[in-house]
Design an enzyme around this catalytic site. Sequence first.
Site, PDB file in Angstrom:
ATOM      1  N   HIS A 142       0.832  -1.201   0.000  1.00 38.48           N
ATOM      2  CA  HIS A 142       0.000   0.000   0.000  1.00 38.48           C
ATOM      3  C   HIS A 142       0.864   1.247   0.000  1.00 38.48           C
ATOM      4  CE1 HIS A 142      -3.029   2.724   2.285  1.00 38.48           C
ATOM      5  NE2 HIS A 142      -3.128   2.904   0.990  1.00 38.48           N
ATOM      6  N   GLU A 154       2.996   0.324   3.244  1.00 35.32           N
ATOM      7  CA  GLU A 154       2.584  -0.757   4.136  1.00 35.32           C
ATOM      8  C   GLU A 154       2.719  -2.073   3.390  1.00 35.32           C
ATOM      9  OE1 GLU A 154      -0.816   0.792   7.145  1.00 35.32           O
ATOM     10  OE2 GLU A 154      -1.393   0.882   5.035  1.00 35.32           O
TER      11      GLU A 154
END
Length: 286
Positions: A142, A154
């Site tokens: 992410h 992430e």
Amino acid sequence: MDPVTRLGVVGCGLMGSGIAEVAARSGIDVHVAEATHDAVEAGRRRLTTSLDRGLRRGKLSEEQRDQTLARLSFTRDLGDMADRQFVIEAVAENRDIKTGVLRDLDKAIEDPAAVLATNTSSIPVVDLAVVTERPERVIGLHFFNPVPVQQLVEVIPSLVTGADTVRRTRGFAEQLGKQAIQAPDRSGFVVNALLVPYLLSAVRMVESGSARPDDIDRGMELGCAHPMGPLRLLDLIGLDTAQAVAESMYEEYKEPLYAPPALLRRMVAAGHLGRKSGRGFHTYDS
């Protein structure tokens, strides 16, 4: 662990174009897929504009700009991703669209060790991984907008993601010069699980008439040292994307703080999506 030299990016909107730019600037050959000719051309323009902006601001030389553009190629056929070592889908935050793309990539990519990463900001990764024949090679990665500026990514392994896939993904993030944190595979992960309730609270404050958007944003910028107030941040994210994220999180947790406020839904219905439409909680030059 060998570095990634051949990357695929599916989707060339704000997130996909940012990911493609950062990778190409890092010396990686990047193949970008979009669904239509118009979308391909829009993505190409978006990337060229961003690189030209970097040139004007002195962040890269003319030679670096040209070399980066030379590393970017475009297609409308996911079959052209066959030779990629690592592919990131960055299409709309919609479960059906994402699962369709991942199924097609799973069939197209020849290397059984290739990593399929999803840039989802809210959908549990395991729900996307299990539609493929290689769930151990599927992982969440992410990025944050704007990708060339934001340093965080992430890394989200699902219950079925292999340890080698996690290592390769963290290595790839480092290759791009990003800082990675590992997040749990639950809707919202780390950042959005904390951020989304805060953003929705700001919308509810406007909805109730408690405060104006300008005052809310200035209050958080000047009082809490946030670089951007919550409503300007929503406009940057896109109100349609914010609604989709909130709906996904509410579906998982059934907690009212994740439910999209009526005002947010109505603004999306009206096409007031933030920066990309020229109007959201604030107005923007076209």
